[in-house]
Motif scaffolding. Structure first.
Motif, mmCIF file in Angstrom:
data_model
loop_
_atom_site.group_PDB
_atom_site.id
_atom_site.type_symbol
_atom_site.label_atom_id
_atom_site.label_comp_id
_atom_site.label_asym_id
_atom_site.label_seq_id
_atom_site.Cartn_x
_atom_site.Cartn_y
_atom_site.Cartn_z
ATOM 1 N N LEU A 26 71.177 59.497 66.174
ATOM 2 C CA LEU A 26 71.445 58.075 66.406
ATOM 3 C C LEU A 26 72.760 57.871 67.153
ATOM 4 N N SER A 27 73.753 58.659 66.847
ATOM 5 C CA SER A 27 75.038 58.552 67.538
ATOM 6 C C SER A 27 74.873 58.846 69.023
ATOM 7 N N LYS A 28 74.096 59.859 69.317
ATOM 8 C CA LYS A 28 73.857 60.222 70.712
ATOM 9 C C LYS A 28 73.083 59.108 71.428
ATOM 10 N N LYS A 29 72.071 58.558 70.752
ATOM 11 C CA LYS A 29 71.296 57.466 71.340
ATOM 12 C C LYS A 29 72.195 56.253 71.582
ATOM 13 N N TYR A 30 73.056 55.945 70.609
ATOM 14 C CA TYR A 30 73.970 54.821 70.744
ATOM 15 C C TYR A 30 74.913 55.040 71.926
ATOM 16 N N GLU A 31 75.439 56.229 72.026
ATOM 17 C CA GLU A 31 76.348 56.545 73.139
ATOM 18 C C GLU A 31 75.637 56.396 74.487
ATOM 19 N N THR A 32 74.411 56.883 74.552
ATOM 20 C CA THR A 32 73.618 56.763 75.780
ATOM 21 C C THR A 32 73.373 55.298 76.115
ATOM 22 N N PHE A 80 75.122 52.701 75.148
ATOM 23 C CA PHE A 80 76.400 52.094 75.482
ATOM 24 C C PHE A 80 76.772 52.403 76.935
ATOM 25 N N ASN A 81 76.572 53.633 77.346
ATOM 26 C CA ASN A 81 76.859 54.012 78.738
ATOM 27 C C ASN A 81 75.956 53.264 79.717
ATOM 28 N N LYS A 82 74.701 53.087 79.340
ATOM 29 C CA LYS A 82 73.780 52.336 80.198
ATOM 30 C C LYS A 82 74.222 50.874 80.313
ATOM 31 N N VAL A 83 74.685 50.314 79.214
ATOM 32 C CA VAL A 83 75.177 48.930 79.236
ATOM 33 C C VAL A 83 76.400 48.833 80.154
ATOM 34 N N LEU A 84 77.281 49.798 80.079
ATOM 35 C CA LEU A 84 78.445 49.803 80.970
ATOM 36 C C LEU A 84 78.015 49.880 82.432
ATOM 37 N N GLU A 85 77.059 50.733 82.722
ATOM 38 C CA GLU A 85 76.540 50.855 84.087
ATOM 39 C C GLU A 85 75.916 49.534 84.547
ATOM 40 N N LEU A 86 75.158 48.899 83.663
ATOM 41 C CA LEU A 86 74.541 47.619 84.009
ATOM 42 C C LEU A 86 75.592 46.541 84.266
#
Length: 77
Positions: A22-28, A30-36
């Motif tokens: 779940l931590s890895k999914k959350y990090e992924t 979060f990074n996608k949200v930053l990119e967006l």
């Protein structure tokens, strides 16, 4: 509640693995949200540029036709 220490250890390992996943999914995510957010800011910037260009062209167009019709009126007289 686990029935014994070994069950507790097994539960703990399973939960640890789930937490890491779940931590890895959350990090992924979060990074996608930053990119967006970066893409959205670029789109806003481009939109501002397009609006400014549209206004400039519209003013040019209006000025051109004003001059054009003024010239036609002058020639009629």
């Amino acid at each position: 509640m686990p029935c014994c220490l070994s069950c507790f250890e097994e539960d703990r390992e399973v939960l640890s693995i789930k937490y890491k996943t779940l931590s890895k999914k959350y990090e992924t995510m979060f990074n996608k949200v930053l990119e967006l957010n970066i893409v959205i800011e670029e789109l806003r910037h481009n939109n501002d540029i397009l609006i400014n260009e549209y206004s400039r062209l519209k003013n040019e167009y209006n000025e051109f036709f004003k001059t054009y019709y003024d010239e036609i009126e002058k020639q009629k007289k």
